[in-house]
Write a protein that holds these residues in place. Structure first.
Motif, PDB file in Angstrom:
ATOM      1  N   ASP A  83       0.847  -1.192   0.000  1.00 24.62           N
ATOM      2  CA  ASP A  83       0.000   0.000   0.000  1.00 24.62           C
ATOM      3  C   ASP A  83       0.884   1.244   0.000  1.00 24.62           C
ATOM      4  OD1 ASP A  83      -1.793   2.030   0.377  1.00 24.62           O
ATOM      5  OD2 ASP A  83      -2.813   1.124   2.082  1.00 24.62           O
ATOM      6  N   ASP A  85       0.110   4.197  -0.491  1.00 23.99           N
ATOM      7  CA  ASP A  85      -0.607   5.379  -0.018  1.00 23.99           C
ATOM      8  C   ASP A  85      -0.670   5.433   1.501  1.00 23.99           C
ATOM      9  OD1 ASP A  85      -1.957   7.721  -0.743  1.00 23.99           O
ATOM     10  OD2 ASP A  85      -3.913   6.795  -0.458  1.00 23.99           O
ATOM     11  N   LEU A 162      -0.100   5.644  -9.193  1.00 24.71           N
ATOM     12  CA  LEU A 162      -0.614   6.188  -7.934  1.00 24.71           C
ATOM     13  C   LEU A 162      -1.188   7.589  -8.145  1.00 24.71           C
ATOM     14  CD1 LEU A 162      -0.833   5.631  -4.853  1.00 24.71           C
ATOM     15  CD2 LEU A 162       1.380   6.778  -4.604  1.00 24.71           C
ATOM     16  N   ALA A 166      -5.086   8.659  -7.755  1.00 26.07           N
ATOM     17  CA  ALA A 166      -5.484   9.723  -6.833  1.00 26.07           C
ATOM     18  C   ALA A 166      -6.423  10.718  -7.521  1.00 26.07           C
ATOM     19  CB  ALA A 166      -4.252  10.438  -6.298  1.00 26.07           C
ATOM     20  N   ILE A 172      -6.438   2.743  -2.696  1.00 24.66           N
ATOM     21  CA  ILE A 172      -5.143   2.092  -2.903  1.00 24.66           C
ATOM     22  C   ILE A 172      -4.937   1.062  -1.803  1.00 24.66           C
ATOM     23  CG2 ILE A 172      -2.658   2.425  -3.117  1.00 24.66           C
ATOM     24  CD1 ILE A 172      -4.329   3.767  -5.322  1.00 24.66           C
TER      25      ILE A 172
END
Length: 305
Positions: A83, A85, A162, A166, A172
């Motif tokens: 992950d 994020d 990513l 976003a 995410i």
């Protein structure tokens, strides 16, 4: 340099140093040379997608294709290896990146070897070597791969995806944790890792044809070539491919069915995990899914550096 086996941690170090709509048709390739695959069949209500990433590459070549953007539009969630994020998880994983029992790089090398390593890392990045030298040596080897890229600037496909995710406010997630990844290196003797680190440093200033070959294979989306280079490159860590590559593939494929049954997802993992008899593509096929190669037009922007 162990760019494929230790690739997940490159995304971490890059951060230190730098209701579904209908899926529009995507034309299939005449050949399976692609990084983008559709996962369907086996009673899935909606397809999911698989994409092979490269964690560090020239920024001008790190491109989210129109077809991959289309997948991002339709997918509910994006799964990376970890992950990316989750900054809390990244910080928590720092402890797992350190060698056990207080061992440091200095304990594993002769004084002259230690001097070569400390000199190499001096002034590189915001962290002093006194901090880095407690990390498992193969994690430091991962950082050196960027030096052989010969790019004006570097980036990674994960970071590009990513950013696009976003924009679309996609959730995410990770197939495994950073702490788990870092913990895998405890199974490889630290002394062996230290010798690999020395090799990486000694070759860092040379014309590294293997790095260039891997970059070329990725740009050509040639998974067979990527697979051959991965196996060749990791020869010095023989016996650990199952631990660090194939075993992780099997773990992911065990988790993916439940995730795909729940929603349409994009799984973006290192390209070296996709091909071969033990790769994610074949393992998913063995599990009864249909894997279809999709067009993935990675065309550099005229303004990219």
């Amino acid at each position: 340099m162990k760019k494929n086996i230790i690739s997940p941690l490159l995304s971490f170090f890059s951060l230190l140093f730098l209701g579904c709509t209908a899926q529009a048709p995507i034309a299939e390739n005449s050949t399976p040379q692609t990084l983008l695959w559709r996962i369907s069949g086996n009673q899935l209500a909606r397809p999911s997608y698989l994409f092979g990433t490269m964690h560090i590459m020239c920024a001008k070549d790190a491109i989210v294709s129109p077809q991959l953007q289309q997948v991002l539009d339709s997918a509910k969630q994006v799964y990376f290896e970890v992950d990316l994020d989750n900054m809390v998880e990244m910080i928590a994983s720092m402890k797992a990146m350190a060698m056990q029992n207080g061992v440091t790089i200095k304990d594993l090398l002769t004084p002259s070897e230690y001097e070569r390593v400390s000199t190499y890392f001096k002034g590189k990045g915001p962290l002093p070597f006194k901090v880095l030298e407690v990390y498992k040596p193969l994690l430091l080897s991962a950082m050196i791969a960027e030096q052989a890229m010969q790019c004006e600037a570097t980036n990674g496909m994960e970071m590009m995806i990513l950013a696009e995710a976003a924009k679309r406010k996609k959730e995410i997630l990770g197939l495994e944790t950073m702490s788990y990844q870092a913990g895998l290196f405890d199974s490889i003797p630290y002394a062996t890792q230290a010798k690999e680190l020395l090799k990486a440093i000694d070759s860092a200033g040379a014309d590294n044809t293997e790095v260039q070959q891997l970059l070329a294979a990725y740009k050509a989306q040639d998974l067979e070539k990527i697979n051959a280079l991965t196996i060749k490159e990791e020869g010095s860590l023989e016996g650990n491919l199952d631990l660090l590559l194939y075993g992780r593939n099997r773990n992911w494929v065990q988790k993916m069915p439940a995730l795909m049954k729940e929603s349409s997802n994009l799984f973006a993992v290192g390209a070296g995990h996709l091909p071969g008899e033990n790769g994610v593509i074949q393992l998913l096929r063995n599990a009864g899914y249909t894997l279809t190669p999709l067009l993935n037009e990675m065309k550099p922007s005229a303004t990219a550096k």
